[in-house]
Design a protein around this motif. Structure first.
Motif, PDB file in Angstrom:
ATOM      1  N   TYR A  90      32.628  40.951  -0.327  1.00 42.77           N
ATOM      2  CA  TYR A  90      32.653  40.829  -1.789  1.00 42.77           C
ATOM      3  C   TYR A  90      31.822  41.899  -2.497  1.00 42.77           C
ATOM      4  N   GLY A  91      31.126  42.738  -1.746  1.00 38.85           N
ATOM      5  CA  GLY A  91      30.316  43.793  -2.356  1.00 38.85           C
ATOM      6  C   GLY A  91      29.133  43.261  -3.141  1.00 38.85           C
ATOM      7  N   LEU A  92      28.550  42.144  -2.700  1.00 39.64           N
ATOM      8  CA  LEU A  92      27.404  41.554  -3.392  1.00 39.64           C
ATOM      9  C   LEU A  92      26.153  41.645  -2.505  1.00 39.64           C
ATOM     10  N   PRO A  93      25.523  42.805  -2.461  1.00 43.26           N
ATOM     11  CA  PRO A  93      24.312  42.913  -1.640  1.00 43.26           C
ATOM     12  C   PRO A  93      23.121  42.254  -2.339  1.00 43.26           C
ATOM     13  N   GLY A 113      23.255  39.753  -9.457  1.00 45.18           N
ATOM     14  CA  GLY A 113      23.589  40.541 -10.637  1.00 45.18           C
ATOM     15  C   GLY A 113      23.638  39.729 -11.917  1.00 45.18           C
ATOM     16  N   GLY A 114      22.780  38.721 -12.047  1.00 45.13           N
ATOM     17  CA  GLY A 114      22.754  37.911 -13.255  1.00 45.13           C
ATOM     18  C   GLY A 114      23.864  36.877 -13.328  1.00 45.13           C
ATOM     19  N   GLN A 115      24.651  36.739 -12.269  1.00 40.88           N
ATOM     20  CA  GLN A 115      25.741  35.761 -12.242  1.00 40.88           C
ATOM     21  C   GLN A 115      25.506  34.771 -11.106  1.00 40.88           C
ATOM     22  N   GLN A 116      26.187  33.633 -11.198  1.00 43.40           N
ATOM     23  CA  GLN A 116      26.117  32.647 -10.135  1.00 43.40           C
ATOM     24  C   GLN A 116      27.509  32.359  -9.596  1.00 43.40           C
TER      25      GLN A 116
END
Length: 181
Positions: A90-93, A113-116
């Motif tokens: 998902y490209g979420l390091p 990144g400020g999201q959940q």
């Protein structure tokens, strides 16, 4: 009300015996048996002798299906593995993870990144086609009525909603805050 010391009245023992192996001979009867390692067991009961115990742990086709689908134990996914899935698929390091209590799968609250998000990885014996059907139902519902408060499906880097990871159909959804009623 009569109370007794639990250690004086109960014998708790894991025989370490695996399915198909002979029942140990050194068991004192009667004994309460829970033959499947799980949070619950519909097969648990008291047996009075070796023959009853042997019959209890020799599962037929129906019992084996139930065990494999509903109560089969599995190793829970460590957060490090969930983090690897988020990065690679998902490209979420560097996401912050919180393990969520679930009965049958591995679920994590993901903050990045400020999201959940919610990362859901089903039980190893769950059919990936069922997960894809669930996602199709979510897509249909939100298309039919965009006002329904539903999680949104986050596509993987490959553009697919389901990522097969070690035979398990992982999916990432937006987080829908709320409380259970």
């Amino acid at each position: 009300m009569r109370t007794e010391n639990l250690q004086d009245t109960c014998r708790i023992r894991d025989t370490g015996t695996r399915y198909g192996e002979p029942v140990p001979d050194d068991i004192s009867y009667p004994v309460f048996v829970k033959p499947v390692k799980a949070a619950f067991s519909v097969l648990a009961r008291t047996v009075r002798n070796h023959a009853e115990l042997d019959a209890l742990v020799r599962f037929g086709i129906w019992e084996l299906w139930v065990i494999r689908r509903l109560v089969e134990p599995f190793e829970r996914m460590p957060p490090a593995e969930a983090s690897r899935i988020l990065t690679e698929h998902y490209g979420l390091p560097a996401a912050e993870l919180e393990s969520l209590p679930t009965e049958r799968d591995d679920s994590f609250l993901v903050s990045a990144g400020g999201q959940q998000f919610s990362l859901k990885v089903p039980h190893p014996s769950d059919d990936p086609a069922v997960i894809e059907m669930q996602l199709a139902a979510m897509t249909f519902a939100v298309t039919a009525d965009p006002g329904i408060p539903l999680q949104k499906i986050v596509l993987g880097l490959d553009g697919r909603p389901v990522q097969l990871v070690n035979g398990r159909a992982a999916r990432l959804l937006t987080w829908l805050p709320g409380e259970l009623a």
